[in-house]
Design an enzyme around this catalytic site. Sequence first.
Site, PDB file in Angstrom:
ATOM      1  N   HIS A 178      -7.324  -5.856   0.549  1.00 20.62           N
ATOM      2  CA  HIS A 178      -6.383  -5.027   0.642  1.00 20.62           C
ATOM      3  C   HIS A 178      -5.506  -5.345   2.026  1.00 20.62           C
ATOM      4  O   HIS A 178      -6.217  -5.704   2.674  1.00 20.62           O
ATOM      5  CB  HIS A 178      -6.688  -3.515   0.765  1.00 20.62           C
TER       6      HIS A 178
ATOM      7  N   GLU B  62      -9.000  -6.075  -3.167  1.00 15.09           N
ATOM      8  CA  GLU B  62      -8.793  -4.962  -2.555  1.00 15.09           C
ATOM      9  C   GLU B  62      -9.751  -4.240  -1.876  1.00 15.09           C
ATOM     10  O   GLU B  62      -9.848  -4.782  -0.466  1.00 15.09           O
ATOM     11  CB  GLU B  62      -8.395  -3.915  -3.913  1.00 15.09           C
TER      12      GLU B  62
ATOM     13  N   SER C 164       0.824  -1.111  -0.076  1.00 11.02           N
ATOM     14  CA  SER C 164      -0.011   0.024  -0.062  1.00 11.02           C
ATOM     15  C   SER C 164       0.773   1.371  -0.022  1.00 11.02           C
ATOM     16  O   SER C 164       1.606   1.490  -0.988  1.00 11.02           O
ATOM     17  CB  SER C 164      -0.954  -0.181   1.089  1.00 11.02           C
TER      18      SER C 164
END
Length: 557
Positions: A461, A342, A212
């Site tokens: 995610h 995600e 990220s």
Amino acid sequence: MLLVLGVVLAVIGQGLGGYVQAKNEARDEASAVTPSGQFKGIMDVTRRGRQFESYRGIRYAEPPVGNLMFQPPKLMVKYDGVVNATAEGPYCPQPTEPGTYVDEDCLTINVHTPVKSARSKPLPVIVYMHSGGFYAGSGRSDIAGPHYLLDRDVVLATINYRLGSLGFLSTGDELAPGNNGFKDQVAALRWVRDNIAGFGGDPHSVTITGCSAGASSVMLHMISPMSEGLFHRAISMSWSPVDKAPLRSDMNDLAVKQARLLNCPTDSSKAIIDCLKTKSWKELGDSLDSFAEFAYDPIGIWLPIIEKDFGQERFLTMQPLDAIKEGKIHAVPYIISQTKDEFFWKAYTILENSTLTNQMNEEWDRVAPIAFMLPTTNRNNAVRQLKQAYLHDKPLTNSTESADGLGKLYGDSVIGFSVHRLANLMSRHSGQPVWYAEFDYTGNHSHYENPVTKKPTGAAHHDDLIYIFSLRAVFPDIGRDGPDAEMVDRMTALWYNMARYGDPNPRGDQPELKGVHWPRMTPQKRTYLSLDKTFSLRENLKEDRFQVWEKLYPISY
């Protein structure tokens, strides 16, 4: 904000400043000597029972307090006496639960290495830069634990860097040129270069990795003049600095907003900075949630900026897109990945709240640019076309159809498209091999679990991190057997191969990767590895969905 409230803050809140040590951990003393000083650590044990040395909470830069607040870091070059590296350092300032160890003196590094008797030669080094949107998270061992990777012959270093306004304040003038959080990362890499040999690591074989915000950081180091020569391979998981619009040269609007939130004057940069320096780190860190504009959006707040030249050492001097296309990068072998789903779960925060659902329906033109981080360019056209492409121009309802469309829109807008763009650019211009992957495995745990069934419903995610690091603040350690254990073996094998060979493919000594062949991505054959139960090869990752984005925000590849 979402990363704090939906994922990272949950991790920190449950961590409560530490984690319970595994019952079988050895607590004997470890020691290391480097050109900078002597370090006392502890002994620890991996999930497969291998003993290793662990050095925690080492300051790699001077405390960024007082006159060093909002300033570039000052590298620690010499330590007095023996450094006690037996306990975790603090989280950098951010909203946390009561009792969490947080402090502005947070520029620390953890180093984990096999015991001396297991090191016959210098080992490849993996440096991990944590996730958290540049405003949350940590490199501490409770959320970036070494207990899986240290079953391999690697040295693992995890770092903290300043977050939020303390790390990324940028007024666009000489008082706050910006990017200090990235300069912290550079200082940590320089510390690794100078000291890692004393911990058994090879300073000429450093793999920088991140998820990220950390993934975006990794790519930026491939561009930054400050980072040249500090690393030799790279892995980026789930974000990219090459997105829908060029980077800005300042974030003065955020500086003004931060000042107003803490009742500071805003008539000049000097007035803002002088006043903010009188505020406590806790006031600055705890003000994060007030940056929200709709629900917990936007997900991205502080971002890298192209620094103007005031005579300072600049982290970024040109746009990432231009740097890649012009070959002005530190090209190294590179793995780029995203997860299958995600931010799919972000849809539930909207659809399960009738007020937010109605607001998004009724004020789509205002809310969509905030939620999906849309640039001002072509904005009116974008909000219409995205609504048609993902929601088929239907009103949002608390339904499976709306959740699917809105979840994909969140994931593609915040993460997926930028990663797609990066992979396609790098495979054309890098000059070094690029491997592309999608993490598509759903195991026993996830960073989003159904609140009723308590079961994962997708590859969210951060979920790839579950199989690379022990995350003891949130999840139990994965054992030695079962599908999740097999995924840990496979994921750490890929990272180990990348660190030692500059190529993730197996070379006959890893039965867990038997049959795996991961070809490089090329512009003509955009092959990617699906990190699923079978590690299957596929092509053209999500490209059907990304067509609308390419038309809205075209570039020349």
